[in-house]
Design a protein around this motif. Structure first.
Motif, mmCIF file in Angstrom:
data_model
loop_
_atom_site.group_PDB
_atom_site.id
_atom_site.type_symbol
_atom_site.label_atom_id
_atom_site.label_comp_id
_atom_site.label_asym_id
_atom_site.label_seq_id
_atom_site.Cartn_x
_atom_site.Cartn_y
_atom_site.Cartn_z
ATOM 1 N N ARG A 1 19.526 69.115 43.488
ATOM 2 C CA ARG A 1 19.408 67.844 44.200
ATOM 3 C C ARG A 1 20.904 67.406 44.314
ATOM 4 N N VAL B 1 20.976 63.198 51.283
ATOM 5 C CA VAL B 1 20.568 63.830 50.250
ATOM 6 C C VAL B 1 20.144 65.195 50.450
ATOM 7 N N ALA C 1 17.881 59.614 51.412
ATOM 8 C CA ALA C 1 17.408 59.595 50.014
ATOM 9 C C ALA C 1 15.785 59.537 49.672
ATOM 10 N N ASP D 1 13.020 62.085 49.092
ATOM 11 C CA ASP D 1 12.312 62.009 47.689
ATOM 12 C C ASP D 1 10.775 61.704 48.251
ATOM 13 N N ASP E 1 24.095 64.993 46.811
ATOM 14 C CA ASP E 1 24.440 64.293 47.971
ATOM 15 C C ASP E 1 25.042 65.230 48.816
#
Length: 142
Positions: A79, A3, A55, A59, A81
């Motif tokens: 945000r 991501v 991810a 995060d 992918d």
């Protein structure tokens, strides 16, 4: 799954060259350990950063950044992918350093000077547009 997050924030206190260098070194160490790469640009007391990687790691870094007392008004802008990384390693552009400083500090980039641009595969993305907008605008009154 990889991501990418782009966020913007404002420094609580001004960052001088020494503070920016310290920030870069600490960030590189943590990000490399977590498999996170990206680009951080700073000017006029504002930051815009693109983080990319797994991810859970991205995060985690974003959560830590949002709680960092050195800056506030942390706002996530994008945000998404991604299929592959767009930055091979950690990079930071910072207005105000001279060429000798840029050459001496691993991870600094001349992106803010306008002499460096993105690879074609990344150049037409929303994230690239935001980073260029940040580079090309006067942000003191924004």
């Amino acid at each position: 799954m990889l991501v990418s997050i782009v966020y913007m924030s404002r420094a609580v206190e001004p960052f001088d060259d020494a503070a920016m260098t310290e920030l870069l070194r600490g960030s590189r160490f943590r990000n490399e350990a977590l498999g996170v790469s990206g680009l951080l640009v700073a000017k006029d007391g504002r930051f815009m950063q693109l983080l990319e990687g797994p991810a859970i790691s991205v995060d985690d870094r974003f959560t830590a950044i949002a709680q960092d007392p050195r800056h506030h008004e942390v706002t996530s802008l994008i945000r998404e992918d991604i299929e592959r990384r767009r930055f091979d390693g950690w990079s930071m552009a910072y207005r105000g350093l001279d060429d000798a400083d840029l050459a001496a500090e691993d991870g600094f980039s001349p992106f803010l000077s306008g002499t460096s641009d993105f690879p074609r595969s990344f150049d037409r993305t929303s994230a690239a547009w935001l980073l260029k907008w940040f580079r090309d605008r006067e942000l003191r009154d924004v």
